[in-house]
Design a protein around this motif. Sequence first.
Motif, PDB file in Angstrom:
ATOM      1  N   ALA A 130       0.833  -1.205   0.000  1.00  0.00           N
ATOM      2  CA  ALA A 130       0.000   0.000   0.000  1.00  0.00           C
ATOM      3  C   ALA A 130       0.869   1.257   0.000  1.00  0.00           C
ATOM      4  N   ARG A 131       1.945   1.248   0.805  1.00  0.00           N
ATOM      5  CA  ARG A 131       2.845   2.407   0.832  1.00  0.00           C
ATOM      6  C   ARG A 131       3.528   2.595  -0.517  1.00  0.00           C
ATOM      7  N   ASP A 132       3.985   1.477  -1.134  1.00  0.00           N
ATOM      8  CA  ASP A 132       4.656   1.560  -2.436  1.00  0.00           C
ATOM      9  C   ASP A 132       3.716   2.115  -3.511  1.00  0.00           C
ATOM     10  N   LEU A 133       2.456   1.720  -3.432  1.00  0.00           N
ATOM     11  CA  LEU A 133       1.475   2.143  -4.434  1.00  0.00           C
ATOM     12  C   LEU A 133       0.849   3.498  -4.126  1.00  0.00           C
ATOM     13  N   GLY A 134       1.095   4.002  -2.918  1.00  0.00           N
ATOM     14  CA  GLY A 134       0.488   5.267  -2.526  1.00  0.00           C
ATOM     15  C   GLY A 134      -1.012   5.162  -2.373  1.00  0.00           C
ATOM     16  N   ILE A 173      -0.403  -1.574   9.368  1.00  0.00           N
ATOM     17  CA  ILE A 173      -1.598  -1.249   8.580  1.00  0.00           C
ATOM     18  C   ILE A 173      -2.039   0.189   8.846  1.00  0.00           C
ATOM     19  N   LEU A 174      -2.012   0.603  10.105  1.00  0.00           N
ATOM     20  CA  LEU A 174      -2.510   1.926  10.458  1.00  0.00           C
ATOM     21  C   LEU A 174      -1.564   3.047  10.060  1.00  0.00           C
ATOM     22  N   GLU A 175      -0.402   2.690   9.515  1.00  0.00           N
ATOM     23  CA  GLU A 175       0.488   3.710   8.969  1.00  0.00           C
ATOM     24  C   GLU A 175       0.039   4.133   7.570  1.00  0.00           C
ATOM     25  N   CYS A 176      -0.911   3.406   7.002  1.00  0.00           N
ATOM     26  CA  CYS A 176      -1.481   3.713   5.696  1.00  0.00           C
ATOM     27  C   CYS A 176      -2.887   4.290   5.897  1.00  0.00           C
ATOM     28  N   PRO A 177      -3.406   5.024   4.921  1.00  0.00           N
ATOM     29  CA  PRO A 177      -4.822   5.387   4.991  1.00  0.00           C
ATOM     30  C   PRO A 177      -5.658   4.108   5.077  1.00  0.00           C
TER      31      PRO A 177
END
Length: 260
Positions: free
Chosen positions: A18-22, A56-60
């Motif tokens: 998720a972080r890589d894909l934004g 997980i909670l580091e991502c939207p």
Amino acid sequence: HAPYTCDDDFLRAAAGYARDLGTGIHIHASEEMGQTRASLEKRGITPIQVLQETGILECPTIIAHGCGILDQDIEILRQARQVGVAHAPKTYLKLGMGLTPIAALRQADIPVGLATDGAVSNNTLDILESMRLMAMLQKHEARDPEVMTIGEILEIALSGSAAVVGLQDKIGRLAPGFLADIILVDMEGAHMQPLHSITASLVYNVRAGDVQTVLVNGRVLMRDRQLLTLDKPAIIHNVRERMQRLAQRVPGRTIQVYNP
């Protein structure tokens, strides 16, 4: 789906992708209190804490339901800053799940938005029905008819729901610079009379059939109850033809078992 259907390595990998894909993550967590208790018994931490520990909670993140969210979880979600909770009250009634702690979440500035959940536990997929049930259930739970004002209900349905999906600057309001997502509602039905308050009637009287025209980003999708982008008879025919295959259960392949 949830912390109890994915191991921690899977969750960490999902957060990394998720972080890589934004992009963000949608996941069920603390759906009801039984799941929270099961997690505490097995791991000593809540499902929300699992999401915190695995990144997980580091991502939207959109958390589905959250009827088992504890007070200690709310501070974790508040600090995450990019988390919202999708509230689907009809499902909770049908499955006896309890209720999302909406008041406590909103007091901590955690966005709450309206949801229907799936057809199996909702049947009608009517977001107006979800809005009405949300309001009445919160009043019932508090034993207070003044809990959740008309303004608060509409705020959750509109700007709150937009915030949950991270689009609070684009949708959820009729304002310059926002996408033209608009519904036109017929307020002339007998069930709307006498029309003392438009806003109250939008919450407590309006039915799905009262919506006459729908625009999404300025594009007319339905005009005067006529669908312009979908062939409803063809869709129903296709679903009926495929139901036998869709209803097949193949354990170990396509069906996950909910077992927190």
